[in-house]
Write a protein that holds these residues in place. Structure first.
Motif, PDB file in Angstrom:
ATOM      1  N   GLN A 114      15.134   2.977  40.458  1.00  0.00           N
ATOM      2  CA  GLN A 114      15.652   3.934  41.428  1.00  0.00           C
ATOM      3  C   GLN A 114      17.120   3.674  41.716  1.00  0.00           C
ATOM      4  O   GLN A 114      17.920   4.600  41.835  1.00  0.00           O
ATOM      5  CB  GLN A 114      14.843   3.858  42.722  1.00  0.00           C
ATOM      6  CG  GLN A 114      15.290   4.851  43.791  1.00  0.00           C
ATOM      7  CD  GLN A 114      15.221   6.291  43.325  1.00  0.00           C
ATOM      8  OE1 GLN A 114      14.271   6.691  42.650  1.00  0.00           O
ATOM      9  NE2 GLN A 114      16.239   7.073  43.663  1.00  0.00           N
ATOM     10  N   HIS A 137      19.189   4.889  38.794  1.00  0.00           N
ATOM     11  CA  HIS A 137      19.212   6.354  38.776  1.00  0.00           C
ATOM     12  C   HIS A 137      20.161   6.918  39.833  1.00  0.00           C
ATOM     13  O   HIS A 137      20.778   7.963  39.632  1.00  0.00           O
ATOM     14  CB  HIS A 137      17.801   6.891  38.986  1.00  0.00           C
ATOM     15  CG  HIS A 137      17.712   8.385  38.963  1.00  0.00           C
ATOM     16  ND1 HIS A 137      17.866   9.121  37.796  1.00  0.00           N
ATOM     17  CD2 HIS A 137      17.497   9.287  39.958  1.00  0.00           C
ATOM     18  CE1 HIS A 137      17.749  10.410  38.075  1.00  0.00           C
ATOM     19  NE2 HIS A 137      17.520  10.537  39.375  1.00  0.00           N
ATOM     20  N   SER A 138      20.301   6.215  40.965  1.00  0.00           N
ATOM     21  CA  SER A 138      21.056   6.744  42.108  1.00  0.00           C
ATOM     22  C   SER A 138      22.533   6.390  42.090  1.00  0.00           C
ATOM     23  O   SER A 138      23.335   7.065  42.744  1.00  0.00           O
ATOM     24  CB  SER A 138      20.432   6.223  43.412  1.00  0.00           C
ATOM     25  OG  SER A 138      19.074   6.602  43.515  1.00  0.00           O
ATOM     26  N   THR A 139      22.915   5.328  41.387  1.00  0.00           N
ATOM     27  CA  THR A 139      24.293   4.857  41.463  1.00  0.00           C
ATOM     28  C   THR A 139      25.266   5.806  40.775  1.00  0.00           C
ATOM     29  O   THR A 139      24.927   6.464  39.782  1.00  0.00           O
ATOM     30  CB  THR A 139      24.407   3.445  40.833  1.00  0.00           C
ATOM     31  OG1 THR A 139      25.727   2.947  41.051  1.00  0.00           O
ATOM     32  CG2 THR A 139      24.121   3.472  39.345  1.00  0.00           C
TER      33      THR A 139
END
Length: 281
Positions: A65, A68-70
């Protein structure tokens, strides 16, 4: 499948689940074999990226996660490398792709996810593959390397002439809509500096630089990479830069070695921007 590389590694920095602890860099190779016959898309960047995130999810969902978010990805990914037969791929044809890890804490969950996956089929571009092995130790494959931010920061010898080989289409986003395919020094080393500062220990980070390098020679051509989201144009070939400022030459020498792990420019998780220094090949 080969056993996971025997390192005790933890996870994360900033948005990562636990404080970033590793200062290592990795380039590992994932070996695949075709499990079917026929043709698959010329480029599989999005499919490879999705599969790597799936492996991370299997190894540690919180790490997946975070990746995926960075906004600045801690990975670079090559395209699929291997023989493309004119008559179409045959079962057991061998392929591979390379994963560059800028945060060494990702190695353990990635290898754990690969180990968990085992012999399950892999679908890339709706074509079936199977996992044949993972090369993580230098000497196993020419694209496998291990680095370290502390060691790279002491790169020697420093050179005011730096040559880079652009192995896959490389381009840079300027503004919201403009794509620059020519690797100007401020774009190349500015891209590398941002990635370095995102993942290097704080005491090794560099101040922002107004790059004053110049292009002294090049042999480049543009190539189209047909990604799932549409065609992308970038440069491939080699280019040489010269830095007259001694401190900029020092930092550029460090970043030139970092490029192998980090990639250069945009869409480096889709197979673009695969670069290697020719000064220390």
């Amino acid at each position: 499948m080969k056993p996971a590389y025997p390192l005790a590694v933890t996870t994360g920095q900033d948005i990562w689940p636990t404080p970033h602890r590793s200062t290592s860099l990795y380039s590992i190779v994932v070996q695949l074999a075709a499990a079917g016959q026929g043709r698959f898309p010329a480029t599989l960047g999005r499919a490879i990226h999705s599969q790597v995130l799936t492996w991370l999810q299997a190894g540690d969902s919180s790490v997946a996660q975070a990746v995926h978010s960075t906004q600045v990805s801690p990975m670079s990914l090559s395209g699929l490398v291997g023989r493309r037969r004119k008559q179409g791929t045959r079962p057991d044809d061998e392929f591979y792709f390379r994963i560059g890890l800028l945060n060494g804490d990702l190695l353990e969950p990635l290898l754990a996810g690969l180990d968990t996956w085992g012999t399950q089929p892999i679908s890339l571009g709706n074509f079936p593959f199977v996992l044949r092995g993972v090369e993580a130790l230098p000497g196993e494959h020419k694209q496998v390397q291990i680095g370290n931010y502390h060691l790279l920061s002491k790169t020697s010898p420093v050179s005011d002439d730096l040559s880079l080989e652009l192995r896959s289409p490389t381009a840079f986003k300027q503004g919201k809509k403009t794509i620059q395919p020519f690797p100007l020094p401020e774009l190349v080393f500015g891209s590398l500096l941002r990635r370095w500062n995102a993942f290097a220990p704080e005491d090794l980070q560099f101040s922002q630089i107004e790059w004053q390098g110049m292009v002294s020679a090049f042999d480049l051509k543009t190539r189209v990479l047909r990604l799932e989201g549409g065609p992308q144009i970038g440069s491939v070939g080699w280019i040489r830069y010269r830095f007259l400022d001694a401190e900029q030459a020092r930092i550029a020498s460090v970043l030139a070695q970092y490029a192998f792990f980090a990639g250069v420019g945009y869409k480096t998780t889709m197979g673009m921007g695969q670069v290697q220094s020719l000064n220390h090949a």
